[in-house]
Scaffold this motif. Sequence first.
Motif, PDB file in Angstrom:
ATOM      1  N   SER A  86      -5.517   5.163   8.352  1.00  0.00           N
ATOM      2  CA  SER A  86      -6.891   5.368   7.681  1.00  0.00           C
ATOM      3  C   SER A  86      -6.966   5.816   6.478  1.00  0.00           C
ATOM      4  O   SER A  86      -6.359   6.566   6.186  1.00  0.00           O
ATOM      5  CB  SER A  86      -7.293   6.352   8.845  1.00  0.00           C
ATOM      6  OG  SER A  86      -6.768   7.673   8.677  1.00  0.00           O
ATOM      7  N   GLU A  87      -8.037   5.307   5.759  1.00  0.00           N
ATOM      8  CA  GLU A  87      -8.275   5.341   4.582  1.00  0.00           C
ATOM      9  C   GLU A  87      -9.241   6.718   4.389  1.00  0.00           C
ATOM     10  O   GLU A  87      -9.633   7.039   5.171  1.00  0.00           O
ATOM     11  CB  GLU A  87      -9.086   4.361   3.744  1.00  0.00           C
ATOM     12  CG  GLU A  87      -8.263   2.974   3.793  1.00  0.00           C
ATOM     13  CD  GLU A  87      -7.285   2.925   2.907  1.00  0.00           C
ATOM     14  OE1 GLU A  87      -7.124   3.716   1.927  1.00  0.00           O
ATOM     15  OE2 GLU A  87      -6.452   1.985   2.953  1.00  0.00           O
ATOM     16  N   GLU A  88      -9.105   7.364   3.034  1.00  0.00           N
ATOM     17  CA  GLU A  88      -9.861   8.553   2.919  1.00  0.00           C
ATOM     18  C   GLU A  88     -11.250   8.001   3.113  1.00  0.00           C
ATOM     19  O   GLU A  88     -11.944   6.868   2.530  1.00  0.00           O
ATOM     20  CB  GLU A  88      -9.505   9.341   1.756  1.00  0.00           C
ATOM     21  CG  GLU A  88      -9.788   8.402   0.556  1.00  0.00           C
ATOM     22  CD  GLU A  88      -9.574   9.205  -0.803  1.00  0.00           C
ATOM     23  OE1 GLU A  88     -10.347  10.185  -0.964  1.00  0.00           O
ATOM     24  OE2 GLU A  88      -8.696   8.799  -1.571  1.00  0.00           O
ATOM     25  N   GLY A 202      -7.725  11.175   5.233  1.00  0.00           N
ATOM     26  CA  GLY A 202      -7.243   9.815   5.640  1.00  0.00           C
ATOM     27  C   GLY A 202      -5.721  10.201   5.952  1.00  0.00           C
ATOM     28  O   GLY A 202      -5.146  11.230   5.652  1.00  0.00           O
TER      29      GLY A 202
END
Length: 249
Positions: A86-88, A202
């Motif tokens: 998961s990305e920030e 993330g």
Amino acid sequence: METSSCLSFAVDCGTLAKGAGVVIAAFILFVGTVYVLLAAVFGRYLGYLVLMVALSGWLILQAGLWVFGFWAQGPDTPTNLGPRGSEEAWLVVSAGLSADNDLSSTFESYPAAPWKPADLTDPEGSADAQSVQSAATAFLAEQSNEELGIPHEDLTAITSTQFRVDSTSFATADDGTRLAVVTAFFTGGGPHTTVSLYHDGGSVPRYSWMFLIGAIILFAVHLPLLDRAERKRKAFLTGGTAPAWYGPA
């Protein structure tokens, strides 16, 4: 035409099944054929150990490149080159007539200190403001479509551009979490809505680390077994007792 998704993955079931089939077929083709050749030379058990030690060793190198980079593309090689977690992002806590105070007591003081309006003259502050405003308006649009029963792919669905942002403020919680509050309203009419958000850092390298740790465990488990099997084979070739025969490899 509506498509169904499998479990918690936002992927069509047919696409997921095809992808799984391709991976299984590729594993059988590229790994299975190597095992057949090794088993013909070393036997089933020793061939399996040779295959697993070689495969896990290669996985360690590959996952190490994903996690650390190792200057594979020069001194400025970026890290986290493998499968990304998961990305920030800015995540919505709640939306209502006032700021949320369940996640952090810092929301209780809004709009007083330590809350500060977004500094749009600073490039970094402007980028943060745009990110948090996009997250807030996208959330409001999604909630509006759910309440009205409008599918998101419908041409009449409400979009984030139909919401106008009045103010954006930032603060930092006691535990260091970045917080934001956005007030916005629907351009077609309606009350001002206060959206409370927090910044999630993330976990981008998560899958790369999973591959690396898993490969190290596989290597550590199979290497001693390979050494033991090689010693027994060497003892037999130099005059030891032949192992039990279980049929052709």
